[in-house]
Design an enzyme around this catalytic site. Sequence first.
Site, PDB file in Angstrom:
ATOM      1  CD1 TRP A  42     -90.082 -30.350 -55.487  1.00 10.82           C
ATOM      2  CD2 TRP A  42     -89.320 -29.498 -57.288  1.00 10.82           C
ATOM      3  NE1 TRP A  42     -90.618 -28.885 -55.002  1.00 10.82           N
ATOM      4  CE2 TRP A  42     -89.608 -27.960 -56.081  1.00 10.82           C
ATOM      5  CE3 TRP A  42     -88.816 -28.041 -57.760  1.00 10.82           C
ATOM      6  CZ2 TRP A  42     -89.820 -26.420 -55.987  1.00 10.82           C
ATOM      7  CZ3 TRP A  42     -88.989 -26.748 -58.448  1.00 10.82           C
ATOM      8  CH2 TRP A  42     -89.191 -25.720 -57.441  1.00 10.82           C
ATOM      9  CD1 TRP A  44     -92.923 -35.488 -55.794  1.00 10.37           C
ATOM     10  CD2 TRP A  44     -94.336 -36.852 -55.985  1.00 10.37           C
ATOM     11  NE1 TRP A  44     -93.774 -34.386 -55.470  1.00 10.37           N
ATOM     12  CE2 TRP A  44     -94.830 -35.978 -55.314  1.00 10.37           C
ATOM     13  CE3 TRP A  44     -94.428 -37.867 -55.743  1.00 10.37           C
ATOM     14  CZ2 TRP A  44     -95.732 -35.754 -54.765  1.00 10.37           C
ATOM     15  CZ3 TRP A  44     -95.711 -38.572 -54.795  1.00 10.37           C
ATOM     16  CH2 TRP A  44     -96.400 -37.287 -54.677  1.00 10.37           C
ATOM     17  CE1 TYR A  90     -90.162 -22.066 -55.642  1.00  9.29           C
ATOM     18  CE2 TYR A  90     -88.796 -23.135 -54.356  1.00  9.29           C
ATOM     19  CZ  TYR A  90     -89.623 -23.770 -54.398  1.00  9.29           C
ATOM     20  OH  TYR A  90     -90.798 -23.869 -53.549  1.00  9.29           O
ATOM     21  N   GLY A 182     -94.463 -34.674 -50.499  1.00  9.23           N
ATOM     22  CA  GLY A 182     -95.035 -34.253 -51.939  1.00  9.23           C
ATOM     23  C   GLY A 182     -96.602 -33.330 -52.036  1.00  9.23           C
ATOM     24  CG  ASP A 184     -96.445 -29.056 -50.801  1.00  6.42           C
ATOM     25  OD1 ASP A 184     -95.699 -30.637 -51.074  1.00  6.42           O
ATOM     26  OD2 ASP A 184     -96.109 -27.891 -51.784  1.00  6.42           O
ATOM     27  NE  ARG A 219     -99.467 -21.691 -54.568  1.00  5.57           N
ATOM     28  CZ  ARG A 219     -98.890 -22.760 -55.327  1.00  5.57           C
ATOM     29  NH1 ARG A 219     -99.530 -23.362 -56.447  1.00  5.57           N
ATOM     30  NH2 ARG A 219     -97.593 -23.419 -54.883  1.00  5.57           N
ATOM     31  CD  GLU A 421     -99.373 -27.019 -59.136  1.00  2.00           C
ATOM     32  OE1 GLU A 421     -99.081 -25.565 -59.295  1.00  2.00           O
ATOM     33  OE2 GLU A 421     -98.303 -27.152 -58.345  1.00  2.00           O
TER      34      GLU A 421
END
Length: 448
Positions: A42, A44, A90, A182, A184, A219, A421
Site C-alpha cells: 500500500w 502510504w 485479496y 486512507g 476508509d 470492519r 492495526e
Amino acid sequence: GRPTTGDRWNPPELAARAAYVIRGNSAGAMTRAAPDLYPHQWSWDAAFVAVGLAHVDVVRACRELDSLFAGQWRTGMIPHIVFDPSEEGYFPGPDRWASAELTDDAPRSPRTSGICQPPVHALAVERIAEIAAAHGGPAAAHVERWLPGAYDRLLAWHRYLVRERDPQGRGLLTIYHGWESGMDNSPRWDPVYAHVVVGDDLPPYARRDTAVVADASQRPEPAEYDRYLWLVEQLKRARYDDARVRPHAEFLTTDVFASAAFAVANEALASLARRLGRPEHDELLGAAERFRRGVLDARDEASGGLALDVDLVTGDHIRVETIAGFAPLISGGLDTAAERALLALLRSPRWTGHPALRHPVLPTTSPSSPEFRPRAYWRGPSWPVMNWFLAWMLNRRGAKDVAGSLRAAALAELSDGSFAEYYEPVTGEPLGSLDQSWSAAATLDLVL
Ligand code: 9YW
C-alpha cells in the site's frame, strides 16, 4: 491467540520484535502491509514502512520505495496499491481494478489499483536521509546515490497532485474515494457517501477482509462496502482519467489531512531540490504555501479551530470531530494564539485527555462526539501509525512537548507487542490485523 493486554514489552524487546515482524512481512522488494489481511504493498504504508526499515537496513528502505515507484503511473500518480504478482488472496485485486486494461497511463507491470493515498512519501524520504546520515558510512552513501532518482519520482507525483487534484488552486486536495484518504470509513465521509447510490449493475463480489478479521463490527458495514465497490466501477467507466472523473464523480470531497501532509511534503521536497541543485525549489515552496493556506482557510471557529472538509458535490461543510481536524498542526502557519488553542484542544478531555482512555493517545474520532465508535476501524479506535505520524509532524514544527507526550502514549499502547492495526482506545485491546507492518515501523522509529 491474542496477546493479553497485561503483559508489556520493554522498548528494546519491542524494537527487536518490530524488526522481526517487518522482515516476516517481506515479499521480496515489497513489504506486505499486513501478513494476511493486506498481502500487497500500500502506498502510504510503504512510505511509513520504509522509515522503520531505515533504522535497521537502509538499502531495504530504499528498495521498499523503489518497489512502490515501479507502480507509478504515466500521469505521475502513485497508486494506492502495488500488487504482488505471486499473491491472489485479496479483494479487490488487480482484475477488479483492471487499470492496465483501461488506460495506458497505468503500468502493465507491476499491476496496480487506480486511485491514490495521502502523499507522505517525500516526508519519508527526508526522514530516511536523516536516519542514514546519522548512521554515516555506507548507509549514508547509499542514500546519497539513491536520492536523485527518488526525487524525480516524487516531483512527478507532486505535480500530478497539484495539476489534477487541485485544478482550481484552492490549496486543498480532492479525493474520489474514501480509500484515497486512507481513513476508509471515517465518519467525515458519511455525508459524502450518503449521496452515492449503488446501481443494480454492481458486479457481484466476495469480501476478503471479513474473512480475515472475524469480528465484522470492526470492519466497514456491507452497505458501506457496496459503495466502495460501486465507486471503483464509476472510476473504471471514466477509464481513470481525472478530467473525466471530476465532472461526474458521485464522491468528491476535499481532504484536509492529505492536504496538510502535502503542504509539508512539498517543503521537504523543496529542501531536497536545493540539496540536489534542482531548479524546482521555488515551485515546490509555492505548492507548500498554497496547501498550507488551503488548510488554514478550512478552519472552523465553531469546531474549536479544527479544519473541516467540504463535500464538493453538495458544497456542505462536514462537521465531525475527527483526527483530520488537527491538520493545521501538521502544515503549520497558525499564529501563536491559534496554535496554542488547537494544541490545548488536542490535550483536552475531548481528545487525548479524555478520562476514559487507557493511554493518552489521539483516537480517530473524538470520544466525546456522537459519531465515536471505539471498535469500528476509523470511527474511533486509535491507530499507532497516526499517533506516531502526528508526533513526528508536531516535532518537526517545534511543538516538542505535545509531540513527546503523544510519542510516549503511542509507545505505551504498542507495548502489548501485538503491532495491531488499531486499538480500542478505552480498553487498549488490539484490533484488526495483528503484526501490521506500519505499526511495527512506527515502533522502530519511536524506540530507535
Ligand atoms: C483497504 C493498508 C491499508 C491502509 C489504509 C487502511 C486499510 C484497507 O489498510 O485500507 O482495503 O484499502 O484504511 O489506510 O493503507 O494498511
